[in-house]
Design a protein around this motif. Structure first.
Motif, PDB file in Angstrom:
ATOM      1  N   ARG A   1      53.993  40.981  31.711  1.00 10.97           N
ATOM      2  CA  ARG A   1      55.450  40.943  31.847  1.00 10.97           C
ATOM      3  C   ARG A   1      55.915  39.576  32.331  1.00 10.97           C
ATOM      4  N   THR A   2      55.277  39.059  33.346  1.00 15.47           N
ATOM      5  CA  THR A   2      55.699  37.783  33.919  1.00 15.47           C
ATOM      6  C   THR A   2      54.930  36.595  33.344  1.00 15.47           C
ATOM      7  N   ARG A   3      53.900  36.878  32.521  1.00 15.09           N
ATOM      8  CA  ARG A   3      53.061  35.836  31.910  1.00 15.09           C
ATOM      9  C   ARG A   3      52.360  34.999  32.967  1.00 15.09           C
ATOM     10  N   ARG A   4      51.878  35.669  34.010  1.00 15.64           N
ATOM     11  CA  ARG A   4      51.148  34.978  35.081  1.00 15.64           C
ATOM     12  C   ARG A   4      49.672  35.346  35.011  1.00 15.64           C
ATOM     13  N   ALA A   5      48.811  34.364  35.323  1.00 20.96           N
ATOM     14  CA  ALA A   5      47.370  34.574  35.403  1.00 20.96           C
ATOM     15  C   ALA A   5      46.937  34.470  36.856  1.00 20.96           C
ATOM     16  N   LEU A   6      46.094  35.390  37.292  1.00 27.34           N
ATOM     17  CA  LEU A   6      45.641  35.432  38.684  1.00 27.34           C
ATOM     18  C   LEU A   6      44.135  35.564  38.736  1.00 27.34           C
ATOM     19  N   ILE A   7      43.530  34.871  39.680  1.00 29.08           N
ATOM     20  CA  ILE A   7      42.110  35.059  39.987  1.00 29.08           C
ATOM     21  C   ILE A   7      42.021  35.482  41.441  1.00 29.08           C
ATOM     22  N   ASP A   8      41.594  36.724  41.652  1.00 31.21           N
ATOM     23  CA  ASP A   8      41.531  37.306  43.004  1.00 31.21           C
ATOM     24  C   ASP A   8      42.856  37.125  43.741  1.00 31.21           C
ATOM     25  N   GLY A   9      43.952  37.270  42.997  1.00 32.56           N
ATOM     26  CA  GLY A   9      45.281  37.198  43.598  1.00 32.56           C
ATOM     27  C   GLY A   9      45.906  35.829  43.623  1.00 32.56           C
ATOM     28  N   ASP A  10      45.131  34.799  43.330  1.00 36.18           N
ATOM     29  CA  ASP A  10      45.660  33.436  43.339  1.00 36.18           C
ATOM     30  C   ASP A  10      46.083  33.039  41.928  1.00 36.18           C
ATOM     31  N   GLU A  11      47.307  32.501  41.816  1.00 34.69           N
ATOM     32  CA  GLU A  11      47.834  32.179  40.493  1.00 34.69           C
ATOM     33  C   GLU A  11      47.183  30.925  39.922  1.00 34.69           C
ATOM     34  N   VAL A  12      46.908  30.982  38.610  1.00 33.65           N
ATOM     35  CA  VAL A  12      46.345  29.855  37.867  1.00 33.65           C
ATOM     36  C   VAL A  12      47.323  29.508  36.752  1.00 33.65           C
ATOM     37  N   ASP A  13      47.603  28.232  36.594  1.00 31.27           N
ATOM     38  CA  ASP A  13      48.559  27.787  35.583  1.00 31.27           C
ATOM     39  C   ASP A  13      47.878  27.708  34.219  1.00 31.27           C
ATOM     40  N   LEU A  14      48.359  28.514  33.265  1.00 32.83           N
ATOM     41  CA  LEU A  14      47.837  28.496  31.899  1.00 32.83           C
ATOM     42  C   LEU A  14      48.958  28.146  30.929  1.00 32.83           C
ATOM     43  N   SER A  15      48.626  27.369  29.907  1.00 33.06           N
ATOM     44  CA  SER A  15      49.586  27.119  28.832  1.00 33.06           C
ATOM     45  C   SER A  15      49.754  28.403  28.018  1.00 33.06           C
ATOM     46  N   ALA A  16      50.756  28.422  27.154  1.00 34.63           N
ATOM     47  CA  ALA A  16      51.005  29.612  26.330  1.00 34.63           C
ATOM     48  C   ALA A  16      49.789  29.937  25.476  1.00 34.63           C
ATOM     49  N   ARG A  17      49.146  28.925  24.910  1.00 36.06           N
ATOM     50  CA  ARG A  17      47.978  29.158  24.059  1.00 36.06           C
ATOM     51  C   ARG A  17      46.783  29.620  24.891  1.00 36.06           C
ATOM     52  N   GLU A  18      46.608  29.034  26.064  1.00 36.08           N
ATOM     53  CA  GLU A  18      45.523  29.477  26.952  1.00 36.08           C
ATOM     54  C   GLU A  18      45.733  30.921  27.381  1.00 36.08           C
ATOM     55  N   PHE A  19      46.980  31.279  27.648  1.00 39.78           N
ATOM     56  CA  PHE A  19      47.291  32.658  28.043  1.00 39.78           C
ATOM     57  C   PHE A  19      46.949  33.617  26.901  1.00 39.78           C
ATOM     58  N   ALA A  20      47.347  33.255  25.671  1.00 43.12           N
ATOM     59  CA  ALA A  20      47.077  34.118  24.520  1.00 43.12           C
ATOM     60  C   ALA A  20      45.580  34.274  24.283  1.00 43.12           C
ATOM     61  N   LEU A  21      44.820  33.207  24.452  1.00 45.24           N
ATOM     62  CA  LEU A  21      43.372  33.280  24.263  1.00 45.24           C
ATOM     63  C   LEU A  21      42.735  34.139  25.348  1.00 45.24           C
ATOM     64  N   THR A  22      43.184  33.981  26.580  1.00 44.96           N
ATOM     65  CA  THR A  22      42.671  34.805  27.673  1.00 44.96           C
ATOM     66  C   THR A  22      42.993  36.275  27.433  1.00 44.96           C
ATOM     67  N   GLU A  23      44.193  36.546  26.923  1.00 38.95           N
ATOM     68  CA  GLU A  23      44.562  37.931  26.626  1.00 38.95           C
ATOM     69  C   GLU A  23      43.641  38.528  25.574  1.00 38.95           C
ATOM     70  N   ALA A  24      43.302  37.746  24.550  1.00 43.69           N
ATOM     71  CA  ALA A  24      42.388  38.237  23.514  1.00 43.69           C
ATOM     72  C   ALA A  24      41.042  38.632  24.120  1.00 43.69           C
ATOM     73  N   PHE A  25      40.543  37.827  25.040  1.00 44.81           N
ATOM     74  CA  PHE A  25      39.274  38.163  25.699  1.00 44.81           C
ATOM     75  C   PHE A  25      39.409  39.394  26.586  1.00 44.81           C
ATOM     76  N   LEU A  26      40.496  39.456  27.346  1.00 49.24           N
ATOM     77  CA  LEU A  26      40.665  40.570  28.281  1.00 49.24           C
ATOM     78  C   LEU A  26      40.885  41.908  27.575  1.00 49.24           C
ATOM     79  N   ARG A  27      41.390  41.863  26.370  1.00 48.71           N
ATOM     80  CA  ARG A  27      41.553  43.108  25.616  1.00 48.71           C
ATOM     81  C   ARG A  27      40.235  43.565  25.001  1.00 48.71           C
ATOM     82  N   ASN A  28      39.236  42.707  25.048  1.00 44.80           N
ATOM     83  CA  ASN A  28      37.935  43.047  24.458  1.00 44.80           C
ATOM     84  C   ASN A  28      36.792  42.604  25.373  1.00 44.80           C
TER      85      ASN A  28
END
Length: 225
Positions: free
Chosen positions: A139-166
């Protein structure tokens, strides 16, 4: 699994969309003309329509008008090469729920499909994806590692989402290219390898395992030696 109807006369584009939707857990059906598209949309078997405008028998505007005249409120996403403001306005005012132009990126189309298929809040699936301390808030397009936010570009976010869905599944470079970069990708490009390196730098090298000759997969850091 949601049944999605693709009304598209260009077979390459139709096959590309169907493959991507199938990988995302949907059940696609493709037809190449407006007449079949209208009748299938009226059947009650589908939960969303992806509709081209330039169809050989009756254009997408006609299909859309007939559906709305029949009081069929199935969600419709227009996907068309027609990119003028007038066409976009005509589509939305004619009853389309969304309008995308070609060429397009599959991840953007998938996000719009998910939005239109989003169920009631009481039954909604989680709007966050998590694996081994890595979380994406869709919803907010935020990436977190153990609660700490990590700055991802739109393409990095989309690639991470592909991995997390599989998680744990080997994803080929071709699969990742089609899901994140779109149907007009260059299969000889090394862009996937470049972006996986970016993710390793930002999210942890151990999370993304290389499977030689096949692709990459998201693994649990706790399983690493």
């Amino acid at each position: 699994m949601a049944q999605i109807l693709i009304v598209e006369d260009e077979e390459r584009i139709s096959a590309f969309i169907a493959k991507g939707l199938r990988s995302a857990g949907y059940v696609p059906t493709s037809v190449t003309n407006g007449r079949d598209g209208y009748h299938l949309a009226q059947s009650g078997d589908f939960e969303l329509v992806i509709l081209d405008l330039g169809l050989p028998d009756q254009d997408g505007f006609t299909v859309l008008r007939r559906l709305r005249d029949a009081r069929n409120d199935i969600p419709v996403i227009i996907l068309s090469a027609r990119n003028t403001t007038d066409d976009t306005v005509a589509g939305l005012e004619g009853g389309a729920d969304d309008y995308m132009t070609k060429p397009f990126r599959f991840e953007e189309l998938l996000a719009r499909v998910r939005l239109r298929l989003r169920p009631d809040p009481a039954r909604t699936e989680s709007l966050a994806l998590s694996h081994d301390g890595l979380t994406l808030d869709l919803r907010t397009r935020r990436a977190l590692i153990d609660g700490d936010e990590v700055d991802l570009s739109a393409r990095e976010f989309a690639l991470t989402e592909a991995f997390l869905r599989n998680p744990g599944q080997v994803l080929s470079r071709e699969q990742l290219l089609s899901r994140v970069w779109g149907y007009d990708f260059d299969p000889g490009s090394n862009v996937v390898d470049v972006y996986v390196r970016y993710l390793r730098n930002k999210l942890g090298a151990e999370r993304f395992a290389t499977v030689r000759g096949m692709g990459y997969r998201l693994v649990s850091q706790r399983l690493q030696p």
